[in-house]
Write a protein that holds these residues in place. Structure first.
Motif, short mmCIF file in Angstrom:
data_model
loop_
_atom_site.label_atom_id
_atom_site.label_comp_id
_atom_site.label_asym_id
_atom_site.label_seq_id
_atom_site.Cartn_x
_atom_site.Cartn_y
_atom_site.Cartn_z
N GLN A 3 -3.10 -3.56 -1.48
CA GLN A 3 -2.83 -4.68 -2.40
C GLN A 3 -2.18 -4.17 -3.68
O GLN A 3 -2.58 -3.13 -4.22
CB GLN A 3 -4.14 -5.39 -2.75
N ARG A 4 -1.19 -4.89 -4.16
CA ARG A 4 -0.48 -4.51 -5.38
C ARG A 4 -1.12 -5.16 -6.60
O ARG A 4 -1.51 -6.34 -6.55
CB ARG A 4 0.99 -4.93 -5.29
N HIS A 5 -1.19 -4.40 -7.70
CA HIS A 5 -1.74 -4.92 -8.96
C HIS A 5 -0.82 -4.53 -10.10
O HIS A 5 -0.49 -3.35 -10.26
CB HIS A 5 -3.15 -4.35 -9.21
N ASP A 47 -10.79 -7.06 -4.63
CA ASP A 47 -10.00 -6.74 -3.45
C ASP A 47 -10.69 -5.69 -2.58
O ASP A 47 -10.76 -5.82 -1.35
CB ASP A 47 -8.62 -6.22 -3.87
N VAL A 104 -9.54 -4.99 1.27
CA VAL A 104 -8.44 -4.11 0.91
C VAL A 104 -8.88 -2.66 1.06
O VAL A 104 -10.01 -2.31 0.69
CB VAL A 104 -7.95 -4.39 -0.52
N THR A 129 1.50 -4.23 2.66
CA THR A 129 1.19 -5.03 1.48
C THR A 129 1.72 -6.43 1.68
O THR A 129 2.92 -6.62 1.91
CB THR A 129 1.83 -4.43 0.21
N ARG A 141 -4.50 -13.90 -4.16
CA ARG A 141 -4.80 -12.53 -3.72
C ARG A 141 -5.70 -12.55 -2.50
O ARG A 141 -5.56 -11.74 -1.58
CB ARG A 141 -5.46 -11.72 -4.85
N ALA A 183 -3.67 -13.34 0.52
CA ALA A 183 -2.82 -12.20 0.86
C ALA A 183 -3.60 -11.13 1.63
O ALA A 183 -3.15 -10.66 2.69
CB ALA A 183 -2.22 -11.60 -0.41
N ARG A 184 -4.77 -10.77 1.13
CA ARG A 184 -5.53 -9.71 1.82
C ARG A 184 -6.10 -10.22 3.14
O ARG A 184 -6.20 -9.47 4.13
CB ARG A 184 -6.62 -9.15 0.92
#
Length: 630
Positions: free
Chosen positions: A99-101, A116, A121, A351, A367, A370-371
């Protein structure tokens, strides 16, 4: 369509095998009945679909058509790694859910990171520096994270050395054994130059990257120092082959620098991780990842590396180019297909960008979705349990082979120009990618590449989705493009008109005859005009020359579109167009092709004919201009 090879057990053993030539003859006969001229031996060509890079999708694939590509694919985990970089693929644990942060607020970023990791994640991708988490706050963002369990991947642009040193300091401070440190320090000098146009920094950044690579190789066996990021090229509008070719040229440039710094070719290969975009074109994404491994193995072989060193580690990221700002919920579907393709294609880490990525910083719900996309694919759909699911599909095998050849040709052109840095400086990369995007823009404008919720089936009254603004991304180099660009500009004009006047610009749909006659073209016209932010008014349901002027005036519209069947057009279109002009219509459209009646309709007042496959952006821009929408 895939034709399976003969396995010795045929349920149709009593019947003679059909040949490809027989199939062509039968298809050619059908095409001729449909009014299409098709030579008996060219039915495949007539039914083929052109793609970028000179590739084409054909209607039928057989074992013979893809035999060369399939035979050269090898086995999973063995050179040339087309079928995967590991023998077991993702069968043991699926892929790395990364996961991008990039939220600048350290406290909120830490909350998001922990949420996450607690919910599926398996690794973190942190943007550090001006475009994300402040370098000084890295320790706070990673507070509570078990750094010996959760790999950390950094993305710090020109500040990668400082960010890497800070992460290594945290490992030491928190007692993480060097062999337990996992992830990537994110050094990417050429990627940074591509994004920013700052070529004067390359020498110093490359030297710092080489030093980090030597350190990781000697002390941190689970850490890689460098990322070969192909996203700057994809996000500038590159085709799949151009994205692969640029990544190859970048990887070769780094190999040269690392070996010049004293590392072996095998050690240098082990310090690279490649990052690619995954799009909703699932088969192209699958083939791209397979082709990337194949051509990189060829590079390693040409460099004299041990065959095992040619296994490319891949990080796939769902495409930002395909994400729409309008109706962003559709992005969930796009990213689901893209992540499925990334997993099937054999990516080591995936990702999934949140559906609201194009609008700013994602919220907790985005988020979570997404995960969970990866979680569902791995845990519920069991995509990872099959090693190389696409293997044996003759379509995928041939597409992989053709894409690999196209990428290799582009890579060789870059090398002839002096390598990736020289090609970037000289403008070769930007010029070639720009030409590709220009061609694709034409298809987008004509809706041959539809964008659901934007160019097709838009919803004008949908409330906007508001998000906190994201930090400014690096700029100055290659541009960043989006599929929704042209239509977003039109919708923004409509929004401004709504804010200024309280109403959207309107078009009156002058539907002739009963619903059975006009519904198809009225629906087409309504969909078209809404894509430009123009509200269709279809009231009353049907009009004629006597009633259309009054209905047009009552609609509050300044332009009109006549909609009906060809038969009713011949009877009523001319007098209706005359009545609309007399009532003050600034522009009169007619939905459909006019045929032999064109001159008659034009003399009566029809200004433009809107048809499927026409330039929708040009039509809508002209309409807004005529309406006085600034």
């Amino acid at each position: 369509m895939t034709v399976l090879p003969d396995d010795g057990f045929s349920l149709a053993a009593e019947f003679p095998d059909a040949t490809h030539e027989q199939w062509q003859l039968l298809v050619a006969g059908v095409l001729r009945k449909a009014g299409k001229d098709a030579p008996d031996t060219a039915a495949d060509d007539v039914l083929s679909t052109a793609m970028e890079d000179g590739l084409a999708t054909r209607p039928l694939y057989t074992a013979d058509s893809a035999r060369d590509g399939a035979d050269g694919a090898g086995y999973p985990g063995f050179a040339p790694f087309t079928r995967g970089g590991r023998p077991e693929g993702g069968a043991v644990s699926g892929w790395d859910v990364r996961q991008r942060h990039d939220r600048p607020d350290p406290l909120r970023a830490n909350e998001a990171v922990l949420a996450d990791l607690e919910n599926g994640v398996t690794s973190l991708w942190l943007s550090v520096g001006p475009a994300g988490v402040p370098l000084s706050a890295l320790a706070g963002v990673l507070e509570g994270v078990y750094l010996d369990l959760a790999p950390v991947v950094l993305d710090a642009g020109a500040e990668f050395d400082a960010a890497a040193r800070e992460l290594l300091r945290l490992y030491e401070e928190r007692g993480v054994a060097p062999e337990a440190a996992l992830g990537n320090l994110g050094a990417d000098p050429l990627g940074h130059a591509a994004r920013t146009g700052r070529y004067e920094d390359i020498v110093g950044l490359t030297a710092a990257a080489a030093e980090l690579a030597r350190l990781c190789h000697a002390t941190y066996p689970g850490l890689r120092a460098l990322t070969v990021d192909a996203l700057p090229y994809h996000e500038a509008g590159a085709s799949a082959a151009q994205e692969l070719g640029c990544s190859l040229a970048t990887g070769v440039s780094l190999l040269r620098e690392l070996t010049a710094a004293g590392m072996s070719v095998e050690a240098a290969c082990g310090q690279l991780e490649f990052r690619y975009a995954a799009t909703a074109d699932q088969f192209l994404t699958i083939a791209k990842l397979r082709a990337a491994r194949r051509v990189w193995a060829r590079v390693a072989e040409a460099c004299g590396a041990d065959p095992a060193a040619g296994a490319q580690r891949q990080h796939a990221v769902t495409s930002a180019v395909m994400m729409s700002r309008r109706d962003p919920w559709v992005n969930m579907l796009r990213t689901t297909v893209a992540s499925l393709a990334a997993g099937v294609g054999g990516a080591d880490a995936v990702t999934v960008l949140p559906f609201d990525h194009a609008l700013g910083l994602p919220d907790a719900f985005a988020r979570r979705i997404a995960r969970n996309t990866s979680t569902i694919l791995v845990e519920e759909s069991h995509v990872g349990r099959v090693i190389d699911p696409a293997g044996g599909s003759w379509y995928v095998e041939q597409l992989t082979d053709e894409l690999a050849q196209a990428a290799w040709a582009w890579f060789q052109e870059i090398e002839r120009a002096g390598g990736q840095e020289a090609a970037l400086r000289a403008g070769l990369v930007s010029t070639r990618i720009g030409a590709t995007w220009e061609n694709r823009t034409k298809n987008l404008a004509k809706r041959r590449e539809p964008v659901t919720g934007v160019s097709e089936f838009p919803i004008l009254d949908q409330p906007p989705v508001e998000r906190d603004p994201a930090p400014a991304a690096p700029s100055g180099g290659l541009p960043k493009v989006r599929r929704d660009e042209a239509f977003e500009t039109l919708r923004a004009r409509s929004d401004a008109h709504l804010a200024a006047t309280g109403d959207r610009p309107r078009v009156f749909l002058a539907a002739l005859g009963p619903a059975a006659a006009h519904t198809a073209r009225a629906s087409f016209a309504a969909n078209l005009f809404q894509a430009g932010g123009i509200e269709p008014v279809h009231d009353p349901v049907s009009v004629d020359a006597a009633s259309v002027a009054e209905a047009f005036t009552a609609s509050g519209a300044s332009v009109a579109c006549v909609c009906s069947s060809d038969t009713l057009y011949a009877e009523q279109a001319a007098p209706v167009a005359e009545a609309l002009k007399a009532a003050g219509a600034r522009r009169v459209f007619l939905a459909g092709r006019p045929g032999e009646q064109r001159e008659t309709y034009v003399r009566a007042g029809v200004d433009e004919f809107v048809v499927a496959g026409g330039d929708a952006v040009a039509v809508l821009t002209s309409a807004l201009d005529r309406m006085g929408v600034a």
